[in-house]
Design an enzyme around this catalytic site. Structure first.
Site, PDB file in Angstrom:
ATOM      1  N   GLU A  76      37.118  50.807  42.277  1.00  0.00           N
ATOM      2  CA  GLU A  76      37.564  49.641  41.731  1.00  0.00           C
ATOM      3  C   GLU A  76      38.921  50.141  40.941  1.00  0.00           C
ATOM      4  OE1 GLU A  76      35.793  46.021  38.733  1.00  0.00           O
ATOM      5  OE2 GLU A  76      35.036  48.059  38.785  1.00  0.00           O
ATOM      6  N   LYS A  82      35.197  39.947  43.418  1.00  0.00           N
ATOM      7  CA  LYS A  82      34.179  40.160  42.636  1.00  0.00           C
ATOM      8  C   LYS A  82      33.596  39.193  41.992  1.00  0.00           C
ATOM      9  CE  LYS A  82      33.440  43.250  38.817  1.00  0.00           C
ATOM     10  NZ  LYS A  82      34.173  44.312  37.764  1.00  0.00           N
ATOM     11  N   CYS A 103      31.120  47.276  41.272  1.00  0.00           N
ATOM     12  CA  CYS A 103      30.620  47.568  39.959  1.00  0.00           C
ATOM     13  C   CYS A 103      29.744  46.941  39.154  1.00  0.00           C
ATOM     14  CB  CYS A 103      32.280  47.866  38.995  1.00  0.00           C
ATOM     15  SG  CYS A 103      31.894  48.837  37.540  1.00  0.00           S
TER      16      CYS A 103
END
Length: 274
Positions: free
Chosen positions: A47, A120, A161
């Protein structure tokens, strides 16, 4: 259930990205080349690989429109020159709200074409410590849909993440027979120490799949620290390969036959009630 053994060698790139995009891309390209020279057929970047913000909102100066821009052009070129599938961590890409771009993960084929992208979904709005507070949603727009793709006949699912803390994302992938979940991350040092391995292993065990996660590492320009320990986890929850906290790459070959063997003797996926 998939029957044939399918193998792929994946490389994870572990960076300590700064606020200097050129410097980050140069470091990443060298490691990608090293990983490919070592046999990687797919390489996954962490990321925020191209820009680790020095201050909140710095990325707004480097937002790219979909399909073009310095970082996207770089990813396309690097994938094509190295003849490798490249999963591009996340970069800031324009959304319908000017001050809140998407955190987008692009996937490039070895010919440089875009296979798919994932925005995301879950925003990191937490206080890790009293003096370490994050508010990702302040300048990032959340995505709203999961994404899968196939490469070398293997089905992949995308996540990033903080998504790791939301098992419903991965359950959707399990229902779609995803064999490998990718989770490029910039997991903090404090939370990484206690939850990194735990979450990655749980997602693998729950969904009988491989979980592959490159991470940022070290001390960044913004004085925040990330955990490193990029990881390959097998469908039985076993750690197949793991880095320490150094900048570098790690390659590992996965074989989907391991999923089939576990499903045959331990068919938990058929026992779900709710």
């Amino acid at each position: 259930m998939m029957s044939d053994s399918k193998r792929i060698k994946i490389g994870l790139i572990q960076l300590s990205s700064s606020s200097d995009i050129d410097e980050n891309l140069k470091a990443a390209e060298k490691l990608i080349k090293d990983s490919v020279s070592d046999g990687a057929e797919m390489v996954v970047l962490p990321e925020t690989f191209a820009l680790m913000e020095k201050y909140n909102g710095q990325k707004l100066d480097f937002v790219e429109p979909p399909g073009q821009g310095k970082i996207q052009d770089w990813m396309k070129r690097v994938a094509k020159e190295n003849q490798v599938a490249l999963v591009g961590g996340t970069i800031a890409v324009e959304s319908e709200i000017k001050e809140r771009p998407y955190a987008r993960c692009y996937v490039y084929a070895p010919d440089g074409s875009v296979i798919t992208h994932y925005d995301k979904i879950h925003m990191f709005d937490v206080a890790v410590k009293d003096d370490e507070v994050y508010s990702e949603s302040a300048n990032t727009l959340a995505g709203y849909e999961t994404k899968t793709f196939e490469f070398k006949d293997i089905k992949f699912g995308l996540s990033v993440c903080y998504d790791l803390r939301f098992p419903e994302v991965y359950r959707l992938y399990q229902k779609q027979n995803v064999e490998v979940i990718l989770a490029p991350s910039a997991f903090t040092l404090q939370t990484g120490k206690v939850h990194w391995n735990l979450l990655l292993q749980a997602r693998a065990v729950e969904n009988l799949c491989f979980v592959v996660a490159p991470n940022q590492t070290g001390l960044h320009d913004n004085k925040r620290k990330t955990y490193g320990h990029s990881l390959f986890v097998g469908p039985w929850g076993d750690v197949l390969a793991e880095m320490d906290n150094q900048v570098g790459y790690i390659n590992h070959e996965i074989d989907t036959q391991q999923i089939n063997a576990i499903k045959k003797r331990f068919p938990v996926h058929t026992h779900r009630k709710l």
